[in-house]
Design an enzyme around this catalytic site. Structure first.
Site, mmCIF file in Angstrom:
data_model
loop_
_atom_site.group_PDB
_atom_site.id
_atom_site.type_symbol
_atom_site.label_atom_id
_atom_site.label_comp_id
_atom_site.label_asym_id
_atom_site.label_seq_id
_atom_site.Cartn_x
_atom_site.Cartn_y
_atom_site.Cartn_z
ATOM 1 N N HIS A 124 0.788 134.351 70.610
ATOM 2 C CA HIS A 124 -0.239 133.122 70.281
ATOM 3 C C HIS A 124 -1.102 133.499 69.171
ATOM 4 O O HIS A 124 -1.356 132.633 68.224
ATOM 5 C CB HIS A 124 -0.902 132.873 71.505
ATOM 6 C CG HIS A 124 0.217 132.277 72.730
ATOM 7 N ND1 HIS A 124 0.924 131.489 72.585
ATOM 8 C CD2 HIS A 124 -0.108 132.922 74.008
ATOM 9 C CE1 HIS A 124 1.565 131.418 73.741
ATOM 10 N NE2 HIS A 124 0.838 132.089 74.894
ATOM 11 N N LEU A 158 -7.012 115.380 54.509
ATOM 12 C CA LEU A 158 -6.072 115.718 55.834
ATOM 13 C C LEU A 158 -6.711 115.701 57.309
ATOM 14 O O LEU A 158 -7.733 116.166 57.378
ATOM 15 C CB LEU A 158 -5.349 117.252 55.550
ATOM 16 C CG LEU A 158 -4.479 117.769 56.802
ATOM 17 C CD1 LEU A 158 -3.080 116.817 56.817
ATOM 18 C CD2 LEU A 158 -4.167 119.184 56.625
ATOM 19 N N SER A 172 9.874 117.755 75.006
ATOM 20 C CA SER A 172 8.960 118.239 75.886
ATOM 21 C C SER A 172 7.927 117.363 75.937
ATOM 22 O O SER A 172 6.557 117.831 75.918
ATOM 23 C CB SER A 172 8.733 119.609 75.381
ATOM 24 O OG SER A 172 9.843 120.714 75.414
ATOM 25 N N ARG A 178 2.235 138.584 75.476
ATOM 26 C CA ARG A 178 2.444 137.246 75.133
ATOM 27 C C ARG A 178 1.231 137.031 74.185
ATOM 28 O O ARG A 178 1.365 135.941 73.447
ATOM 29 C CB ARG A 178 2.666 136.247 76.180
ATOM 30 C CG ARG A 178 3.893 136.343 76.975
ATOM 31 C CD ARG A 178 4.134 135.401 78.010
ATOM 32 N NE ARG A 178 4.195 134.193 77.834
ATOM 33 C CZ ARG A 178 5.017 133.571 77.223
ATOM 34 N NH1 ARG A 178 6.215 133.766 77.310
ATOM 35 N NH2 ARG A 178 4.904 132.046 77.145
ATOM 36 N N ASP A 237 6.954 126.278 69.228
ATOM 37 C CA ASP A 237 7.556 126.963 70.348
ATOM 38 C C ASP A 237 7.954 128.521 69.772
ATOM 39 O O ASP A 237 8.389 128.559 68.777
ATOM 40 C CB ASP A 237 8.749 126.319 70.728
ATOM 41 C CG ASP A 237 9.366 126.593 72.243
ATOM 42 O OD1 ASP A 237 8.656 127.243 72.685
ATOM 43 O OD2 ASP A 237 10.222 126.428 72.254
ATOM 44 N N GLY A 238 8.037 129.184 70.967
ATOM 45 C CA GLY A 238 8.425 130.575 70.575
ATOM 46 C C GLY A 238 7.721 131.742 70.698
ATOM 47 O O GLY A 238 7.656 132.994 70.194
ATOM 48 N N ASN A 239 6.198 131.431 70.868
ATOM 49 C CA ASN A 239 5.172 132.705 70.547
ATOM 50 C C ASN A 239 5.610 133.720 71.608
ATOM 51 O O ASN A 239 5.663 134.791 71.259
ATOM 52 C CB ASN A 239 3.891 132.236 70.871
ATOM 53 C CG ASN A 239 3.343 131.100 69.886
ATOM 54 O OD1 ASN A 239 3.919 130.864 68.804
ATOM 55 N ND2 ASN A 239 2.100 130.622 70.097
ATOM 56 N N ARG A 282 8.569 134.384 72.975
ATOM 57 C CA ARG A 282 9.782 135.262 72.715
ATOM 58 C C ARG A 282 9.647 136.196 71.767
ATOM 59 O O ARG A 282 9.967 137.333 71.686
ATOM 60 C CB ARG A 282 10.767 134.369 72.640
ATOM 61 C CG ARG A 282 11.601 133.876 73.786
ATOM 62 C CD ARG A 282 12.326 132.826 73.759
ATOM 63 N NE ARG A 282 11.343 131.608 73.610
ATOM 64 C CZ ARG A 282 12.002 130.344 73.222
ATOM 65 N NH1 ARG A 282 13.331 130.121 73.040
ATOM 66 N NH2 ARG A 282 11.207 129.302 72.906
ATOM 67 N N ARG A 325 14.680 119.928 72.595
ATOM 68 C CA ARG A 325 13.988 119.004 73.574
ATOM 69 C C ARG A 325 12.809 118.315 72.653
ATOM 70 O O ARG A 325 12.100 118.985 71.695
ATOM 71 C CB ARG A 325 13.634 119.906 74.700
ATOM 72 C CG ARG A 325 14.384 120.188 75.598
ATOM 73 C CD ARG A 325 13.911 120.906 76.726
ATOM 74 N NE ARG A 325 13.054 122.189 76.788
ATOM 75 C CZ ARG A 325 13.864 123.320 76.482
ATOM 76 N NH1 ARG A 325 15.014 123.365 76.774
ATOM 77 N NH2 ARG A 325 13.041 124.514 76.198
HETATM 78 C C1 FPP Z 1 4.722 127.959 72.745
HETATM 79 O O1 FPP Z 1 5.038 129.306 72.655
HETATM 80 C C2 FPP Z 1 3.152 127.833 72.119
HETATM 81 C C3 FPP Z 1 2.203 127.598 72.849
HETATM 82 C C4 FPP Z 1 2.259 127.068 74.482
HETATM 83 C C5 FPP Z 1 0.825 127.462 72.350
HETATM 84 C C6 FPP Z 1 0.747 127.185 70.788
HETATM 85 C C7 FPP Z 1 -0.424 127.929 70.556
HETATM 86 C C8 FPP Z 1 -0.883 128.344 69.414
HETATM 87 C C9 FPP Z 1 0.129 128.469 68.097
HETATM 88 C C10 FPP Z 1 -1.954 129.220 69.327
HETATM 89 C C11 FPP Z 1 -2.973 128.824 68.431
HETATM 90 C C12 FPP Z 1 -3.303 127.450 68.115
HETATM 91 C C13 FPP Z 1 -4.160 127.010 67.546
HETATM 92 C C14 FPP Z 1 -4.526 125.532 67.159
HETATM 93 C C15 FPP Z 1 -5.280 127.648 67.152
HETATM 94 P P1 FPP Z 1 5.596 129.779 74.010
HETATM 95 O O2 FPP Z 1 4.434 130.417 74.709
HETATM 96 O O3 FPP Z 1 5.996 128.447 74.973
HETATM 97 O O4 FPP Z 1 6.861 130.676 73.840
HETATM 98 P P2 FPP Z 1 8.017 130.931 74.471
HETATM 99 O O5 FPP Z 1 8.850 129.834 74.710
HETATM 100 O O6 FPP Z 1 8.795 131.872 73.852
HETATM 101 O O7 FPP Z 1 7.608 131.479 75.627
#
Ligand code: FPP
Length: 236
Positions: A33, A127, A192, A29, A16-18, A20, A190
């Site tokens: 990711h 793995l 989620s 955003r 979580d948190g990409n 932000r 959470r």
């Molecule tokens: C949550 O951050 C993250 C996601 C919804 C996507 C997770 C995806 C990746 C880490 C990208 C690559 C994954 C693979 C397997 C290649 P958010 O966007 O909800 O962040 P926020 O809560 O800060 O808005």
């Protein structure tokens, strides 16, 4: 990490948190990711080093379909790139890829690349990397209940024989042991809609930092915290 029983066999992560992380830097955003995909690579390596058998990542939830179309497209493109570019690395590291979720909802091209990587890595064994894609735990539980009810109505099973093991065998995660350790980043407390059945006894470790800031050392730290805890499974 010398005592193997103190090493989690299965780690599940809510990344979580990409968004932000990107916002803090004035970036779009999708840049968050992209940086998050690098943390994925580091975690795979750290799990290999520790001898963890399963790593499950919440990469795209059923609720994530409700994000703006451009962000969904960017996430699917990132996933496709990851599957193409990292397949050689997964082979080299003897990592087997699996996916759980409502995979039929993925775009055809994404699903084709996912299936190709799953097939290519099927014989690997050190793995197993499980990607939760278009995944929602309530949907998974409802589907399991529906499949048991259908079999019971057809006389294939006796409702009296339905127990935890039979139920678990109808989940997307059939054959995969339950997570021992659940990690979540960005400080939210959470679960989620992630693996609600499977995390019943998991130890939970929360990190305040955003997912793109999560590195190998953090995974080792979480594993150490796990080893410190005494798991009782409800007993004394
Ligand atoms: C949550 O951050 C993250 C996601 C919804 C996507 C997770 C995806 C990746 C880490 C990208 C690559 C994954 C693979 C397997 C290649 P958010 O966007 O909800 O962040 P926020 O809560 O800060 O808005």
């Amino acid at each position: 990490m010398s005592d193997s029983s103190s090493i989690p066999r299965h780690i599940a992560i809510i990344m979580d948190g990409n968004g932000r992380w990107a916002k803090e830097r004035g970036l779009p955003r999708r840049a968050g990711h992209r940086a998050g995909a690098e943390s994925v690579r580091e975690c795979v390596e750290a799990c290999k080093e520790l001898g963890v058998e399963y790593l499950t990542l919440y990469a795209f939830s059923s609720e994530n379909w409700n994000r703006p179309a451009a962000e969904v497209t960017a996430l699917m493109a990132l996933l496709e790139r990851f599957l193409e570019e990292k397949a050689d690395e997964l082979m080299k590291q003897d990592v087997k890829l699996q996916a759980i979720g409502h995979l039929d909802r993925l775009p055809d091209r994404t699903r084709a690349k996912l299936n190709a990587a799953i097939e290519r890595t099927a014989q690997n064994g050190s793995l197993t990397l499980v990607l939760a894609l278009s995944y929602g735990s309530r949907e998974e539980l409802v589907e399991a209940a529906r499949s048991l009810a259908t079999d019971a109505a057809a006389g294939k099973i006796d409702p009296a024989d339905i127990d935890g093991d039979l139920f678990a065998s109808r989940l997307y995660t059939a054959g995969i042991p339950d997570p021992d350790l659940l990690i979540r980043t960005s400080g939210e407390l959470r679960v989620s809609n992630f693996l609600l059945w499977q995390i019943s006894y998991a130890e939970i470790v929360i990190f305040k930092k955003f997912w793109p800031d999560f590195h190998q050392a953090d995974l080792f730290e979480a594993a150490k915290e796990y080893a410190r805890r005494h798991r009782r499974f409800g007993a004394l």
